[in-house]
Scaffold this active site. Structure first.
Site, short mmCIF file in Angstrom:
data_model
loop_
_atom_site.label_atom_id
_atom_site.label_comp_id
_atom_site.label_asym_id
_atom_site.label_seq_id
_atom_site.Cartn_x
_atom_site.Cartn_y
_atom_site.Cartn_z
N TYR A 205 -21.64 25.55 -4.73
CA TYR A 205 -20.28 25.91 -5.36
C TYR A 205 -19.78 24.64 -6.22
CZ TYR A 205 -15.03 26.45 -5.49
OH TYR A 205 -13.81 26.53 -5.85
N LYS B 260 -19.11 25.17 -10.45
CA LYS B 260 -17.71 24.88 -11.08
C LYS B 260 -18.17 23.95 -12.20
CE LYS B 260 -15.33 27.60 -9.28
NZ LYS B 260 -14.74 28.85 -10.14
#
Length: 211
Positions: free
Chosen positions: A107, A111
């Protein structure tokens, strides 16, 4: 109608009309084609995302890349990042954009890469402004009911970036925003060499060139 995942739609009768499962490159390409049929958009907000789920890189990085590359350039692009992007890895040699399992750090990596993509577009596309928003930890389904942030503050910035007069937004393009204020982003996201390498790998993975 489009959805991040067909399983997220509770109305079973509508599922046959839904396209654009962002965990699939093919479905994402269909969504881009159908959206592009409307013509050039004033603004596109890349809001869909997953957290500790399989395929985080696909949904959070590859899908927004494909949608961006395949659709006509809009006037404004807004990408949703996270403060966790500051912990993302810059070692692109260790990244498999096709991974389908749950990997610690995926994750955060996704990002960081989405933020770098947005900043790269701010440099490359003179007629399109491109910004990044960190909505904070807010009580959505992803954030959970115990998230301390304000839900409304979580979406006001991207709404403002999409609709405010040009002269009201400073910098004009390439901002990393949190609650309508410029915030700190990972240094690699603004590095042209890192952006170039990242986009090259996304082009190789998807087979789609970024214009």
């Amino acid at each position: 109608m489009h959805t991040r995942s067909i399983d997220s739609l509770p109305d079973l009768e509508l599922r046959g009309s839904v396209h654009g499962d962002l965990s699939s490159m093919d479905e994402t390409a269909v969504a881009a084609e159908q959206a592009d049929a409307f013509g050039r958009f004033d603004a596109v907000i890349h809001n869909a995302g997953v957290y500790r789920d399989p395929g985080a890189l696909q949904v959070n990085t590859v899908a927004p890349y494909l949608l961006t590359a395949l659709m006509s350039k809009p006037r404004r692009l807004i990408y949703l990042s996270s403060g966790y992007h500051l912990d993302g890895s810059t070692d692109l040699d260790a990244v498999d954009f096709g991974e389908t399992g749950v990997r610690p750090g995926a994750y955060e990596d996704s990002k960081l890469y989405e933020t770098a993509l947005a900043f790269a577009l701010a440099r490359r596309w003179a007629d399109t402004v491109s910004h990044v928003v960190d909505p904070g930890w807010v009580p959505t389904r992803m954030g959970g009911p115990g998230a301390p942030g304000d839900l409304e503050e979580g979406y006001r910035t991207q709404e403002w970036l999409a609709s405010a007069p040009d002269e009201a937004i400073e910098p004009r393009t390439g901002g990393y925003w949190h609650h309508r204020r410029i915030s700190r982003s990972h240094p690699a996201a603004s590095d042209p060499d890192f952006q170039y390498e990242l986009i090259g790998r996304l082009e190789a993975h998807t087979g789609v060139k970024l214009g």
